[in-house]
Write an enzyme that holds these catalytic residues in place. Structure first.
Site, PDB file in Angstrom:
ATOM      1  N   ASP A  32       0.886  -1.154   0.000  1.00 16.00           N
ATOM      2  CA  ASP A  32       0.000   0.000   0.000  1.00 16.00           C
ATOM      3  C   ASP A  32       0.936   1.218   0.000  1.00 16.00           C
ATOM      4  OD1 ASP A  32      -2.137   1.847   0.756  1.00 16.00           O
ATOM      5  OD2 ASP A  32      -1.256   1.749   2.757  1.00 16.00           O
ATOM      6  N   GLY A 107      -7.178  28.602  -0.089  1.00 15.99           N
ATOM      7  CA  GLY A 107      -6.002  28.846   0.740  1.00 15.99           C
ATOM      8  C   GLY A 107      -6.368  29.737   1.918  1.00 15.99           C
TER       9      GLY A 107
HETATM   10 MG    MG Z   1      -2.570   3.136   3.859  1.00 11.55          MG
END
Ligand code: MG
Length: 374
Positions: A32, A107
């Protein structure tokens, strides 16, 4: 038992024997990305200051970062927090802004030391008529590397830009290099866009990138690899990794990850150190090596001694094994196997072996320095 014990000593928890057996046969390791290969939180990677002739470059960087941090001081946005952390890490002082206003999706604007400071994306700069063209080529180059760029304007003039990105964990690249040395293929799976994913993959040397994968499809991707007849390990940390961890032949959960991942995984890597994936595989291979040795010796021993016990040598040599001897020899067989297994205690993963070698190489140097100082 010897294998799980040895692995635990090095911070790798195998939940069952099957996981050890599967780990010894792996062909592909799927990682991952966020939170596993990377730290999972953004940090400041680049600061670019406009050279307006007044300030020196280094000073310019600090000034841009400092102003941005003051503007973001009270922000709860992850990117804002990254900027504040980045400024603190560089030892900059961050006083409170005189006023602060978050503009969602754009922002922030703030009044700092009497000056109007704007920090945000292209959209914000366009709306406030700030010309960002001088830094656009640099911004685009940074974005190609998968970084998020924020522009800083002071008093309506572009002052610089700050790039923020999720950064790699300390040992990610080394872990992947070692897996390659073991002849394994390394893939990465992520929901992120392809550009960000490939920027990370390039940095660590991943062979195969599976980007823009929806959380529910992660397990499906693992299944596809398995359909090619490959033994697959999945390394992950999040709730969304759990189905893939369960689907993989070996699911490895990061110790700092979510409880769901740890509950589902077959192996838990207690430390944050990804090189422990290599430790897990090495321990598994050593353990299966022992299992095979023991099977060989047990079979060889029994194949030889059972016929002798049954009287094979009687017709020619008049040799009979008495029940006492038979019992003793049987016990010797078991003891041999146990002792052979205990040799596992001396097993040291390659990473630790190298660390020790490095330390040993440094020690004489220290001794030499001390003695020359006398
Ligand atoms: Mg992860």
């Amino acid at each position: 038992m010897a294998g799980t014990g040895k692995a635990a000593e090095h911070g790798v928890l195998f939940k069952n024997a099957e996981a050890i057996e599967n780990a010894s046969k792996l062909k592909v390791i799927v990682f991952d990305k966020t939170g596993t290969l990377t730290k999972g939180e953004p940090s400041v990677t680049d600061v670019v200051a406009m050279d307006d002739g007044r300030m020196m470059n280094d000073e310019g960087h600090s000034s841009v970062l400092r102003l941005a941090a003051i503007a973001e001081k009270n922000s709860e946005h992850p990117l804002g927090e990254a900027i504040v952390r980045g400024a603190e890490a560089r030892g900059l002082e961050i006083p409170d802004a005189e006023s602060f206003n978050a503009i969602p999706g754009h922002g922030v604007e703030a009044r700092v030391e009497g000056r109007e400071v704007l920090l945000g994306n292209r959209k914000l700069m366009r709306e406030r008529n700030v010309d960002i063209s001088p830094l656009l080529p640099q911004a685009e180059a940074l974005e190609r590397d998968g970084k998020t760029v924020m522009f800083v304007a002071v008093g309506g003039q572009l002052a610089g830009l700050i790039a923020v990105a999720d950064t790699l964990k300390e040992y990610s690249a080394e872990a992947i290099q070692r897996l390659h040395q073991l002849g394994l293929e390394v893939a990465m799976i992520t929901g992120d866009n392809r550009r960000t994913a490939e920027a990370i993959a390039r940095q660590v040397g991943i062979d195969r990138v599976l980007a823009e994968v929806l959380p529910q499809d992660k397990a499906e991707e693992v299944k596809k690899l398995q359909a090619q007849g490959l033994k697959v390990a999945m390394v992950g940390d999040g709730v969304n990794d759990a189905p893939a961890l369960a689907q993989a032949d070996v699911g490895m959960a990061i110790g700092s990850g979510t409880d769901v991942a740890k509950e589902t995984g077959h192996v838990i890597l207690i430390k944050e150190d990804l090189r422990d994936v290599v430790v897990a595989i090495e321990v598994a291979k050593a353990t299966m090596g022992k299992v095979k040795q023991n099977l060989f010796w047990a079979f060889a021993y029994n194949t030889l001694s059972i016929p002798i016990g049954a009287g094979l040598l009687y017709p020619v040599f008049k040799l009979v094994v008495s029940p006492e001897w038979a019992a003793f020899l049987m016990a010797v067989s078991s003891i041999t196997v146990t002792l052979n297994t205990l040799l596992m205690r001396g097993f040291v993963p390659s990473i630790r072996r190298e660390e020790r070698r490095r330390e040993a190489a440094q020690r004489p140097l220290v001794a030499a320095t001390v003695s020359s100082g006398k």
